[in-house]
Design a protein around this motif. Structure first.
Motif, PDB file in Angstrom:
ATOM      1  N   ILE A  65       0.617  -1.102  -0.081  1.00 20.81           N
ATOM      2  CA  ILE A  65       0.001  -0.015   0.037  1.00 20.81           C
ATOM      3  C   ILE A  65       0.759   1.250  -0.018  1.00 20.81           C
ATOM      4  O   ILE A  65       0.702   2.367  -0.562  1.00 20.81           O
ATOM      5  CB  ILE A  65      -0.890  -0.221   1.354  1.00 20.81           C
ATOM      6  N   ASN A  66       1.935   1.216   0.811  1.00 17.83           N
ATOM      7  CA  ASN A  66       2.955   2.515   0.806  1.00 17.83           C
ATOM      8  C   ASN A  66       3.562   2.586  -0.428  1.00 17.83           C
ATOM      9  O   ASN A  66       3.812   3.722  -0.766  1.00 17.83           O
ATOM     10  CB  ASN A  66       3.992   2.114   1.945  1.00 17.83           C
ATOM     11  N   LYS A  67       4.034   1.637  -1.109  1.00 18.46           N
ATOM     12  CA  LYS A  67       4.549   1.365  -2.295  1.00 18.46           C
ATOM     13  C   LYS A  67       4.097   2.207  -3.510  1.00 18.46           C
ATOM     14  O   LYS A  67       4.407   2.837  -4.418  1.00 18.46           O
ATOM     15  CB  LYS A  67       5.408   0.307  -2.638  1.00 18.46           C
ATOM     16  N   TYR A  68       2.525   1.511  -3.553  1.00 17.37           N
ATOM     17  CA  TYR A  68       1.655   1.746  -4.706  1.00 17.37           C
ATOM     18  C   TYR A  68       0.552   2.725  -4.336  1.00 17.37           C
ATOM     19  O   TYR A  68      -0.245   2.388  -4.054  1.00 17.37           O
ATOM     20  CB  TYR A  68       0.986   0.443  -5.244  1.00 17.37           C
ATOM     21  N   ILE A  69       0.912   4.060  -4.448  1.00 19.99           N
ATOM     22  CA  ILE A  69      -0.035   5.128  -3.892  1.00 19.99           C
ATOM     23  C   ILE A  69      -1.291   5.061  -4.182  1.00 19.99           C
ATOM     24  O   ILE A  69      -2.230   5.254  -3.726  1.00 19.99           O
ATOM     25  CB  ILE A  69       0.776   6.525  -4.139  1.00 19.99           C
ATOM     26  N   LEU A  76      -8.768   3.725   0.122  1.00 18.88           N
ATOM     27  CA  LEU A  76      -9.624   4.821   0.965  1.00 18.88           C
ATOM     28  C   LEU A  76     -11.067   5.130   0.332  1.00 18.88           C
ATOM     29  O   LEU A  76     -11.849   5.371   0.901  1.00 18.88           O
ATOM     30  CB  LEU A  76      -8.369   5.923   0.962  1.00 18.88           C
ATOM     31  N   LEU A  77     -11.095   5.248  -1.011  1.00 15.64           N
ATOM     32  CA  LEU A  77     -12.136   5.685  -1.800  1.00 15.64           C
ATOM     33  C   LEU A  77     -13.289   4.755  -1.350  1.00 15.64           C
ATOM     34  O   LEU A  77     -14.463   5.091  -0.783  1.00 15.64           O
ATOM     35  CB  LEU A  77     -12.053   6.089  -3.039  1.00 15.64           C
ATOM     36  N   PHE A  78     -13.091   3.514  -1.983  1.00 19.40           N
ATOM     37  CA  PHE A  78     -14.142   2.472  -1.851  1.00 19.40           C
ATOM     38  C   PHE A  78     -14.378   2.078  -0.350  1.00 19.40           C
ATOM     39  O   PHE A  78     -15.332   1.783   0.005  1.00 19.40           O
ATOM     40  CB  PHE A  78     -13.734   1.324  -2.875  1.00 19.40           C
ATOM     41  N   GLY A  79     -13.341   1.923   0.445  1.00 23.35           N
ATOM     42  CA  GLY A  79     -13.503   1.835   1.964  1.00 23.35           C
ATOM     43  C   GLY A  79     -14.418   2.691   2.576  1.00 23.35           C
ATOM     44  O   GLY A  79     -15.350   2.373   3.498  1.00 23.35           O
ATOM     45  N   VAL A 117     -15.321  -4.266   7.033  1.00 25.80           N
ATOM     46  CA  VAL A 117     -14.731  -3.711   8.521  1.00 25.80           C
ATOM     47  C   VAL A 117     -13.342  -4.117   8.848  1.00 25.80           C
ATOM     48  O   VAL A 117     -12.922  -3.699   9.845  1.00 25.80           O
ATOM     49  CB  VAL A 117     -15.820  -4.249   9.716  1.00 25.80           C
ATOM     50  N   THR A 118     -12.972  -5.287   8.203  1.00 26.90           N
ATOM     51  CA  THR A 118     -11.585  -5.679   8.522  1.00 26.90           C
ATOM     52  C   THR A 118     -10.441  -5.291   7.543  1.00 26.90           C
ATOM     53  O   THR A 118      -9.682  -4.694   7.977  1.00 26.90           O
ATOM     54  CB  THR A 118     -11.657  -7.263   8.654  1.00 26.90           C
ATOM     55  N   TRP A 119     -10.639  -5.554   6.293  1.00 27.25           N
ATOM     56  CA  TRP A 119      -9.667  -5.276   5.380  1.00 27.25           C
ATOM     57  C   TRP A 119      -9.735  -4.159   4.561  1.00 27.25           C
ATOM     58  O   TRP A 119      -8.648  -3.591   4.194  1.00 27.25           O
ATOM     59  CB  TRP A 119      -9.978  -6.565   4.413  1.00 27.25           C
ATOM     60  N   ILE A 120     -10.858  -3.311   4.558  1.00 20.91           N
ATOM     61  CA  ILE A 120     -11.042  -1.825   3.744  1.00 20.91           C
ATOM     62  C   ILE A 120     -10.791  -0.933   5.080  1.00 20.91           C
ATOM     63  O   ILE A 120     -11.570  -0.224   5.349  1.00 20.91           O
ATOM     64  CB  ILE A 120     -12.356  -1.692   3.178  1.00 20.91           C
ATOM     65  N   ASN A 121      -9.685  -1.020   5.349  1.00 21.64           N
ATOM     66  CA  ASN A 121      -9.069  -0.223   6.290  1.00 21.64           C
ATOM     67  C   ASN A 121      -7.674   0.103   6.297  1.00 21.64           C
ATOM     68  O   ASN A 121      -6.855  -0.657   7.044  1.00 21.64           O
ATOM     69  CB  ASN A 121      -9.582  -0.365   7.816  1.00 21.64           C
ATOM     70  N   PRO A 122      -7.124   1.005   5.585  1.00 21.97           N
ATOM     71  CA  PRO A 122      -5.528   1.062   5.337  1.00 21.97           C
ATOM     72  C   PRO A 122      -4.851   1.419   6.526  1.00 21.97           C
ATOM     73  O   PRO A 122      -3.730   0.662   6.762  1.00 21.97           O
ATOM     74  CB  PRO A 122      -5.497   2.043   4.056  1.00 21.97           C
ATOM     75  N   GLY A 203      -5.285  13.889   0.373  1.00 19.80           N
ATOM     76  CA  GLY A 203      -4.363  13.256  -0.370  1.00 19.80           C
ATOM     77  C   GLY A 203      -3.017  13.804   0.161  1.00 19.80           C
ATOM     78  O   GLY A 203      -2.077  13.823  -0.630  1.00 19.80           O
ATOM     79  N   ASN A 204      -2.684  13.771   1.277  1.00 21.76           N
ATOM     80  CA  ASN A 204      -1.272  14.326   1.952  1.00 21.76           C
ATOM     81  C   ASN A 204      -0.737  13.470   2.680  1.00 21.76           C
ATOM     82  O   ASN A 204       0.004  13.971   3.795  1.00 21.76           O
ATOM     83  CB  ASN A 204      -1.658  15.967   2.549  1.00 21.76           C
ATOM     84  N   GLY A 205      -1.187  12.080   2.694  1.00 20.74           N
ATOM     85  CA  GLY A 205      -0.569  11.364   3.744  1.00 20.74           C
ATOM     86  C   GLY A 205      -1.209  11.137   5.067  1.00 20.74           C
ATOM     87  O   GLY A 205      -0.905  10.628   5.840  1.00 20.74           O
TER      88      GLY A 205
END
Length: 214
Positions: A65-69, A76-79, A117-122, A203-205
């Motif tokens: 996730i950190n490598k591929y922005i 984030l959007l769909f989550g 509720v588990t995986w869609i949470n970066p 969009g700023n981290g």
């Protein structure tokens, strides 16, 4: 002795999964509102996804996730949309008769919600990677197996224990109280969803800076 690594993983597992967050809220709400068979299906599926997330974090999926922005912001959007939708559904649900409460949700619906509720949470993925990755780096190959086994056992014990306790006191809840719990749970979940949405828009981290409990 390797058992100490298992105990270490167990203790840290409880510390990681216990804070109130989307998973715990969903399991509590399910234990109050659903029929017995659906309750334990929900608990089992939640445990499955939680353990799979723990294993993935232990192996370092957060680094992807950190490598591929672009992947981070897709999540984030769909989550955000999915989590807000779950919260709204909880708030607008009105049980007609507490003694006959049954959400009547299909198994696939339960699976999708538990996954959300588990995986869609970066933040959970990133925090989990940092949390578990740090320990993995300090353990031998054999010790790491005992550690992650203890961590996964904590998930199994926690969610089953939470479900059993809530079910035992379920009869103490009346229709009005259940409605209030639905509203509170739904509101908190929407709050998490809005924070995900804010991180996407900013969009700023901010996904790393803003804490969103698992």
């Amino acid at each position: 002795m390797m058992i100490r690594y298992f105990i270490q993983g167990l203790i840290l597992g409880f510390a990681y999964v216990a804070p109130i967050g989307m998973q715990n809220i969903y399991v509590i709400n399910s234990a109050i509102n659903n029929k017995k068979i659906r309750v334990y299906e929900t608990t089992a599926i939640t445990i499955l996804f939680d353990i799979s997330l723990g294993l993935a974090c232990f192996l370092g999926i957060g680094s992807v996730i950190n490598k591929y922005i672009i992947f981070k912001y897709i999540v984030l959007l769909f989550g955000s949309i999915a989590v807000i939708y779950i919260g709204i559904k909880l708030i607008i649900s009105v049980p007609d008769d507490f003694k006959k409460i049954d959400v009547n949700r299909s198994l696939i619906d339960v699976v999708i919600t538990c996954f959300t509720v588990t995986w869609i949470n970066p933040q959970a993925i990133i925090d989990g990677t940092l949390f578990l990755g740090g320990f993995k780096a300090s353990l031998s190959y054999e010790a790491s197996h005992f550690f992650i086994s203890g961590f996964c056992t904590a998930s199994f014990l926690w969610f089953n224990g939470l479900t059993i306790i809530v079910r035992l006191f379920r009869d103490n809840f009346n229709n009005k109280m259940t409605r209030k719990i639905n509203i509170v749970c739904g509101t908190i979940i929407i709050y998490y969803g809005l924070k995900l949405g804010f991180n996407f828009i900013s969009g700023n981290g901010g996904v790393i800076q803003l804490q969103i409990f698992k």
